[in-house]
Enzyme design. Structure first.
Site, PDB file in Angstrom:
ATOM      1  CD  GLU A  42      -0.618  -5.076  -0.684  1.00 17.46           C
ATOM      2  OE1 GLU A  42       0.004  -4.006  -0.892  1.00 17.46           O
ATOM      3  OE2 GLU A  42      -1.240  -5.315   0.358  1.00 17.46           O
ATOM      4  CG  ASP A  85      -3.454  -5.084   4.607  1.00 15.49           C
ATOM      5  OD1 ASP A  85      -4.470  -5.729   4.272  1.00 15.49           O
ATOM      6  OD2 ASP A  85      -3.308  -3.873   4.341  1.00 15.49           O
ATOM      7  CG  ASP A 111      -7.131  -4.610   1.678  1.00  7.56           C
ATOM      8  OD1 ASP A 111      -6.715  -5.041   2.779  1.00  7.56           O
ATOM      9  OD2 ASP A 111      -6.534  -3.743   1.016  1.00  7.56           O
ATOM     10  CE1 TYR A 162      -8.006  -0.622  -2.068  1.00  9.50           C
ATOM     11  CE2 TYR A 162      -7.920  -0.875   0.315  1.00  9.50           C
ATOM     12  CZ  TYR A 162      -7.633  -1.348  -0.944  1.00  9.50           C
ATOM     13  OH  TYR A 162      -6.977  -2.533  -1.112  1.00  9.50           O
TER      14      TYR A 162
END
Ligand SMILES: *[C@@H]1O[C@H](CO)[C@@H](O)[C@H](O)[C@H]1NC(C)=O
Ligand SMILES: *[C@@H]1O[C@H](CO)[C@@H](O)[C@H](O)[C@H]1NC(C)=O
Ligand SMILES: *[C@@H]1O[C@H](CO)[C@@H](O)[C@H](O)[C@H]1NC(C)=O
Ligand SMILES: *[C@@H]1O[C@H](CO)[C@@H](O)[C@H](O)[C@H]1NC(C)=O
Ligand SMILES: *[C@@H]1O[C@H](CO)[C@@H](O)[C@H](O)[C@H]1NC(C)=O
Ligand SMILES: *[C@@H]1O[C@H](CO)[C@@H](O)[C@H](O)[C@H]1NC(C)=O
Length: 527
Positions: free
Chosen positions: A500, A107, A104, A256
């Site tokens: 990120e 990571d 995603d 999420y």
């Protein structure tokens, strides 16, 4: 004689006229050909050589590569030198091949909720702007990336009421700092089913598959039908067994978290209507559940958690182009969606009487500290779509409290957000990694931060997080989180709030850039 003379005279005169006519015809043909060629050249120049549009074409080519950076599984035609195969055994414990799909963000987790949203947005971009992508040789890349996700989603749905929604344990995963290629951790799976439902994740997956079935319709009709079948089953599962996946899988709440599933149900039903032309889905999204879930006349922000603005713009599309086929009762609900979409557009336009104040001083839409670029880029994509729906349907004006705006005004808004992202901002920083001279060097991304030839275990890999040297590998196409409201950005590797990147950010950016590559009109129908 007279006749003969006349005949001869006519003949010789006829010969003269024929030569004249031929010469004129040739001249006319040459002139027309020259004009067409000139026109063609200036059009070609518009696509390929005009400085402004070339900028968006370049940015699109870069943004598209982030999907390659994020791929799991056995790579095919890998374009990223520092990436390799990873996650090959994902799903094997349950007899499934869940090796594909995409990580995603920075990571090594595979979360289906945001991954499916990425696929839906990428499908939408291809459906509207596939021609523009093709003009700059990005269509194949977009289709390949989309299929990389839908192949995974198909395998994650082994029976009608079971959907695997996560690969990896987020707590374990975050205790390590490793490249996906050298992951050694267990990769547990999480599923939703009839006793532990996950309406929003099943419905978003249905939306992804329904929209992708339209993309692949002309490419491989077997694959397209397969996607549609999965989408229909998943929608039935999502709707029949209602419950939030955040409750079923509480560990998701820290990553999420979903604030509700009504939006995903409407979103999935809308895409299923477009993909299948089955009126019952339109009925679902309009008269049956529009009032209940649609939040009409209250515009909100598009995100991986909130699809309502997407539903509003997508159903406005039906109103713009297909309203004559829609029964009057459904049509009234479409009007409510369109009205809400227009309220959203009015709030985005910077000088409208109802302009939102969620903006930085230099005009970037700014809503949240975490991943701040999600909202401006998502809003810009919706604005360019709405602008092109107006243009294609010959709708000249949008009214915001009596003031009127043109499709060009919406396009200018989209351009302002994209230009900010690409470097026209107080930091003079491009937030798209790999674009321009000055972009973040310390992106929060494991694969990018660890040299490809380093051998790292789970914990000692953190020395690469701690390192003060710039990332050894460029996470090309990464759209980082973004600036603070005061328009500052701290380029530091452990700054995951700002630094990120994510696949969904990239999908939204790819969407708006595809719309900006050339001036556009859109197809009236996806079919
Ligand atoms: C249903 O899903 C829950 C939550 O993921 C899981 O614990 C349970 O084992 C699943 N049920 C079956 C029959 O596999
Ligand atoms: C079309 O899709 C089906 C189903 O995924 C697949 O088996 C087949 O190989 C595909 N055909 C081509 C020509 O790619
Ligand atoms: C997740 O969302 C639900 C529903 O909005 C909310 O009740 C819950 O507190 C949220 N969890 C976290 C950790 O934010
Ligand atoms: C990285 O930095 C953290 C915090 O300063 C420290 O606890 C950790 O030991 C360091 N890890 C490595 C491998 O250098
Ligand atoms: C900008 O905002 C951030 C976050 O609110 C804050 O930490 C930082 O100090 C601010 N910078 C300036 C120059 O005001
Ligand atoms: C990185 O940030 C997290 C939370 O923001 C913190 O817990 C951790 O110690 C930081 N690591 C390093 C190496 O600075």
């Amino acid at each position: 004689m007279e006749t003969k003379m006349a005949g001869e005279g006519q003949k010789s005169k006829g010969w003269f006229w024929w030569v004249l006519v031929t010469v004129i015809a040739v001249l006319v043909i040459v002139a027309v050909a020259l004009t067409i060629l000139k026109d063609f050249h200036s059009k070609a120049a518009k696509v390929h050589h005009s400085p402004v549009e070339q900028k968006y074409a370049d940015a699109l080519g870069i943004a598209m590569q982030f999907f390659d950076v994020q791929k799991s599984g056995q790579l095919v035609n890998n374009r990223i030198s520092w990436r390799g195969d990873s996650g090959l055994m994902d799903g094997s414990g349950e007899g499934l091949d869940l090796s594909k799909g995409m990580y995603d963000a920075g990571d090594s987790m595979k979360f289906s909720f945001p991954m499916a949203f990425t696929a839906t947005m990428l499908s939408w971009a291809i459906l509207e702007y596939g021609d523009q992508m093709d003009a700059v040789k990005q269509l194949r890349n977009a289709q390949d990336s989309l299929k990389w996700i839908t192949d995974y989603l198909i395998n994650a749905h082994p029976s009608p009421n079971v959907l695997y929604i996560q690969v990896g344990d987020p707590d374990l995963d975050h205790e390590c700092w490793q490249r996906p290629e050298s992951m050694t951790l267990q990769r547990p799976l999480t599923q939703v089913n009839t006793s532990y439902p996950g309406t929003e994740v099943a419905a978003e997956t249905a939306a992804a598959m329904a929209s992708a079935s339209l993309v692949f319709k002309k490419i491989n009709s077997t694959y397209s039908s397969l996607l549609l079948m999965h989408a229909q089953q998943l929608f039935a599962f999502a709707d029949t067994y209602r419950g939030s996946y955040s409750v079923t899988a509480p560990s998701e709440q820290r990553f999420y978290n979903s604030s509700g599933y009504g939006d995903e149900l409407l979103w999935a039903a809308s895409w299923l209507y477009l993909a299948s032309a089955d009126r019952s889905y339109l009925r679902y999204a309009t008269i049956d559940h529009g009032q209940e879930f649609g939040n009409w006349r209250r515009p909100t922000w598009i995100s991986w958690n909130n699809k309502l603005p997407g539903v509003q713009v997508l159903l406005s599309r039906v109103d713009f182009f297909g309203a004559s086929e829609v029964p009057i009762t459904e049509n009234l609900a479409l009007q409510m969606y369109r009205e809400t979409a227009e309220m959203m557009m009015c709030s985005l336009l910077p000088d409208s009487p109802t302009a939102t104040s969620s903006r930085t001083e230099s005009g970037l839409i700014w809503v949240t500290e975490w991943n701040s670029l999600l909202h401006p880029v998502g809003s810009a994509f919706l604005a360019i779509l709405y602008s092109d729906y107006m243009l294609t349907s010959g709708t000249e004006a949008l009214f915001c409290s009596e003031r009127s705006y043109t499709p060009g005004n919406l396009r200018d808004f989209a351009i302002s957000q994209v230009d900010y992202v690409l470097g026209e901002n107080p930091m003079k920083l491009s937030y798209l990694v790999g674009f321009g001279e000055n972009y973040p060097q310390y992106v929060h991304h494991r694969g990018s931060s660890i040299p490809a030839d380093a051998t790292t275990g789970c914990k000692d890999g953190f020395k690469w997080l701690n390192s003060s040297a710039p990332n050894p590998n460029v996470a090309v196409g990464a759209l980082v989180g973004g600036p603070f409201r005061n328009e500052t950005y701290s380029d530091s590797r452990n700054n995951s709030m700002q630094g990120e990147p994510s696949t969904y950010n990239s999908a939204l950016l790819v969407g708006v850039l595809s719309g900006l590559v050339t001036s556009s009109s859109v197809a009236n129908s996806f079919l």
